[in-house]
Design an enzyme around this catalytic site. Structure first.
Site, mmCIF file in Angstrom:
data_model
loop_
_atom_site.group_PDB
_atom_site.id
_atom_site.type_symbol
_atom_site.label_atom_id
_atom_site.label_comp_id
_atom_site.label_asym_id
_atom_site.label_seq_id
_atom_site.Cartn_x
_atom_site.Cartn_y
_atom_site.Cartn_z
ATOM 1 N N ASP A 99 0.391 3.912 1.757
ATOM 2 C CA ASP A 99 -0.507 4.207 2.873
ATOM 3 C C ASP A 99 -0.062 5.435 3.659
ATOM 4 O OD1 ASP A 99 -2.628 3.805 4.517
ATOM 5 O OD2 ASP A 99 -1.827 2.049 5.545
ATOM 6 N N LYS A 131 -15.843 5.863 3.981
ATOM 7 C CA LYS A 131 -14.728 6.129 3.061
ATOM 8 C C LYS A 131 -15.191 6.937 1.855
ATOM 9 C CE LYS A 131 -13.955 1.675 2.035
ATOM 10 N NZ LYS A 131 -13.211 0.592 1.391
ATOM 11 N N GLN A 151 0.820 -1.218 0.000
ATOM 12 C CA GLN A 151 0.000 0.000 0.000
ATOM 13 C C GLN A 151 0.849 1.261 0.000
ATOM 14 O OE1 GLN A 151 -3.210 0.790 2.710
ATOM 15 N NE2 GLN A 151 -3.827 -1.348 2.823
ATOM 16 N N HIS A 207 -1.498 7.581 7.476
ATOM 17 C CA HIS A 207 -2.506 7.901 8.484
ATOM 18 C C HIS A 207 -2.256 9.310 8.964
ATOM 19 C CE1 HIS A 207 -2.620 3.507 8.269
ATOM 20 N NE2 HIS A 207 -3.916 3.729 8.374
HETATM 21 C C1 TSB Z 1 -5.783 3.395 3.440
HETATM 22 N N1 TSB Z 1 -6.329 1.142 6.426
HETATM 23 C C2 TSB Z 1 -6.603 1.680 5.126
HETATM 24 C C3 TSB Z 1 -5.421 2.496 4.638
HETATM 25 O O1 TSB Z 1 -4.942 3.319 5.669
HETATM 26 C C4 TSB Z 1 -6.898 0.508 4.172
HETATM 27 O O2 TSB Z 1 -6.279 -0.532 4.286
HETATM 28 N N2 TSB Z 1 -7.826 0.725 3.254
HETATM 29 S S1 TSB Z 1 -8.293 -0.330 2.147
HETATM 30 O O3 TSB Z 1 -8.673 -1.547 2.765
HETATM 31 O O4 TSB Z 1 -9.290 0.322 1.360
HETATM 32 O O5 TSB Z 1 -7.070 -0.637 1.234
HETATM 33 C C5 TSB Z 1 -6.372 0.420 0.601
HETATM 34 C C6 TSB Z 1 -6.284 0.214 -0.892
HETATM 35 O O6 TSB Z 1 -5.639 -1.022 -1.176
HETATM 36 C C7 TSB Z 1 -7.637 0.073 -1.593
HETATM 37 O O7 TSB Z 1 -8.172 1.323 -1.841
HETATM 38 C C8 TSB Z 1 -7.246 -0.658 -2.866
HETATM 39 O O8 TSB Z 1 -6.807 0.249 -3.854
HETATM 40 C C9 TSB Z 1 -6.072 -1.506 -2.437
HETATM 41 N N3 TSB Z 1 -6.405 -2.945 -2.251
HETATM 42 C C10 TSB Z 1 -7.238 -3.461 -1.335
HETATM 43 N N4 TSB Z 1 -7.291 -4.803 -1.428
HETATM 44 C C11 TSB Z 1 -6.442 -5.146 -2.437
HETATM 45 C C12 TSB Z 1 -6.044 -6.395 -3.016
HETATM 46 N N5 TSB Z 1 -6.509 -7.549 -2.573
HETATM 47 N N6 TSB Z 1 -5.161 -6.374 -4.037
HETATM 48 C C13 TSB Z 1 -4.661 -5.205 -4.491
HETATM 49 N N7 TSB Z 1 -4.990 -4.013 -3.972
HETATM 50 C C14 TSB Z 1 -5.866 -3.967 -2.953
HETATM 51 ZN ZN ZN Z 2 -5.445 2.532 7.705
#
Ligand code: TSB
Ligand code: ZN
Length: 583
Positions: free
Chosen positions: A325, A411, A323, A327
């Protein structure tokens, strides 16, 4: 691509076509038993129990032929209504239909539809006659567990689609063909961007040098942007004690998406599905004043999610991801401004990648889903109201989706459509009042009181995995110059006379920090140029006697047949311009 479910008449047509399919299958496989045959965005399917038989490609053709025959026969489709008792009697030989009937409420009207020698239990509505079903195509088949449960029997699922006219059908088939060509799994293999291996497992792709090269650029790109915007990046381990996830609430609300616990001596460890808990601990490591906020903790962070093996898809949906990512720890009065900054960053990044087709989705909780969502009505109402206010003030056009929120808060998701029609989230920005509470996070306000910050979770690139899948499909693998694994491919016209000059130019280009290949294979020039085009290298430099004599450079841009000859200085200026414009 068309969504059949969104069109009333096409939905009816496709549903009727599912019955036609079942009738044809019954003719060819008299022992066939039928489970369900719903309409989906891509057309329809039917789940069929063929006993010990599994379908082969040729079978699809045979079934389709039989469907055409029945359609020509032109029987009327007749509706009948039954009581539950009558229905149980009528379908007594069919355990699948009995299962459906038994699960219907006593008050429900049970209807069935007959066409010639075939009757199926169905709510309808249907077209009047099978004659109306002329322009259809069976598309594919696969195994599908009865009721989606892997402990159950595998049924044969046949997919198809039906239109009102031949022209519509042909256009759709052509679109499907083009989508297949754009599929990132196909291009990823052809351009050696990534691979998978059964010894590693489903949803666990391996990035090859070409793909890794693009990813490194993406990582540097976003890191640099975030540094400029006051983010501080960290590194944290991709596992932790289960205790951490019990505190965060992942254990109660997200466990099904996590890999199972690893036990060592008396310790219980898990691979992390998200990074928030680690970042909460980093915030908590220090006392913060209201003047320090917002604090933006970013990480390019590996995460692991136990996605269903049927749902994993190339790089788009993986089980091990990374990610982009962060926060953001903010004061309540900073929510709007900080949220606006995240939205601005998303739009800025999308401009650089020329992303224009997307929509904003406000993802809300499903109040009835007490398992997935943390239960605190007041907290949810506050978070949803705040988020809605922010979106309205920012004038962002959005649609709402119940049941798509994270367990900790609502979200704003940015949705895109992939080549093969998946609706996926690329970027996300989330408002969270829960985790600050669970981790007892505080800052000291201007009166010396301890108060709770609010957390914004956000991922702009989303995951590098999914973003790469998107980029491959959007560009069809022809990456813009700044991203391409090989930016320039240098080909001498004749190895004997022009190799030395080609070597010199390549080394100069490398000196200017470009990623440059030199093709010294003993092949014809035309072959080498064709290969360069197949690899979708943005710029192919062709050096012959004229270039040696004049000290110039001749090049072709990917997608153009025209060869341009320029001085070295002009070439450098051209490259810089393309990179700067991210073309
Ligand atoms: C943004 N805790 C939050 C973070 O701080 C979070 O995990 N959000 S999430 O669950 O939405 O995941 C973030 C992003 O990861 C999603 O918007 C998506 O673009 C990507 N993502 C989620 N699951 C997958 C997956 N299985 N494979 C590839 N990308 C993924
Ligand atoms: Zn998060």
């Amino acid at each position: 691509m068309i969504n059949i479910k969104e069109h009333e008449h096409l939905s009816i047509l496709n549903h009727s076509c599912a019955h036609l399919l079942a009738q044809a299958v019954k003719h060819l496989y008299p022992n066939a038993k039928f489970w369900v045959g719903p309409v989906i965005a891509e057309g329809f399917y039917y789940d069929i129990d063929l006993g010990e038989e599994t379908l082969k490609e040729e079978d699809l053709e045979r079934i389709q032929k039989e469907m055409k025959k029945i359609s020509k026969d032109g029987k009327r489709i007749v509706r009948r209504e039954l009581s539950k008792e009558e229905a149980l009697k009528e379908f007594e030989d069919d355990p699948y239909k009995i299962d459906l009937i038994e699960n219907m409420s006593d008050s429900e009207v049970i209807s069935c539809y007959s066409q010639g020698d075939f009757t199926d239990l169905c709510r309808g509505p249907h077209v009047e006659s099978v004659k109306e079903l002329k322009y259809f195509q069976l598309l594919k088949f696969s195994g599908a567990y009865y009721k989606g449960d892997s402990n159950n029997k595998v049924l044969q699922r046949i997919y198809g689609i039906c239109f009102e006219t031949e022209a519509d059908l042909q256009q759709h088939l052509q679109e499907l063909e083009e989508a297949k060509e754009r599929d990132h799994r196909k291009i990823g293999k052809e351009l050696e961007l990534f691979m998978t291996h059964e010894l590693v497992g489903p949803g666990l792709p391996l990035w090859l040098p070409n793909g890794a090269s693009v990813r490194t650029i993406l990582e540097n790109y976003i890191r640099e942007k975030e540094f400029k915007l006051g983010y501080h990046h960290v590194y944290t381990p991709c596992m932790a004690s289960t205790e951490l996830y019990k505190i965060s609430g992942h254990w109660d609300h997200y466990k099904d998406d996590m890999f199972p616990v690893m036990e060592m001596d008396k310790e219980e460890m898990v691979l992390r599905p998200m990074n928030c808990p680690h970042h909460m601990l980093i915030y908590k490591n220090k006392i913060h004043s209201y003047r320090d906020l917002p604090i933006r903790i970013g990480e390019l962070a590996p995460d692991f999610r136990y996605e269903a093996s049927g749902a994993v898809c190339g790089l788009e949906r993986v089980r091990a991801m990374c990610q982009n990512d962060a926060h953001l720890f903010v004061r309540p009065d900073q929510i709007k401004e900080e949220f606006a900054k995240v939205v601005a960053l998303i739009l800025d990044v999308y401009k650089d990648f020329h992303i224009t087709e997307y929509s904003f989705r406000l993802s809300l909780r499903d109040k009835d889903d007490t398992e997935k969502y943390f239960q605190d009505d007041e907290m949810w109402n506050r978070a949803e109201m705040e988020l809605r206010n922010v979106l309205n003030e920012l004038n962002l056009p959005y649609y709402e989706a119940i049941g798509e929120a994270a367990f900790y808060g609502p979200k704003l998701d940015v949705q895109i459509k992939t080549a093969i029609g998946h609706d996926i989230t690329l970027s996300t920005c989330q408002l969270d009042f829960l985790l600050p509470e669970r981790f007892d996070l505080t800052y000291v306000d201007e009166f010396g009181e301890k108060v709770r910050p609010v957390v914004i979770h956000r991922a702009i690139i989303g995951t590098f995995d999914r973003f790469m899948a998107y980029l491959i499909e959007e560009t069809k693998g022809a990456f813009p110059l700044w991203l391409a694994p090989t930016q320039i491919n240098v080909i001498p016209v004749n190895l004997e006379y022009h190799e030395e000059y080609a070597r010199k130019i390549q080394s100069e280009l490398v000196g200017w920090n470009y990623r440059v290949d030199l093709d010294l294979k003993n092949e014809k020039l035309s072959y080498k140029i064709r290969e360069s085009v197949m690899r979708k290298v943005p710029i192919t430099v062709i050096l012959g006697q004229k270039e040696v004599d004049e000290g110039t450079i001749s090049y072709r841009k990917y997608g153009s047949e025209e060869t341009v000859t320029v001085t070295k200085e002009a070439f450098q200026a051209y490259l810089e311009d393309q990179i700067q414009k991210k073309l």
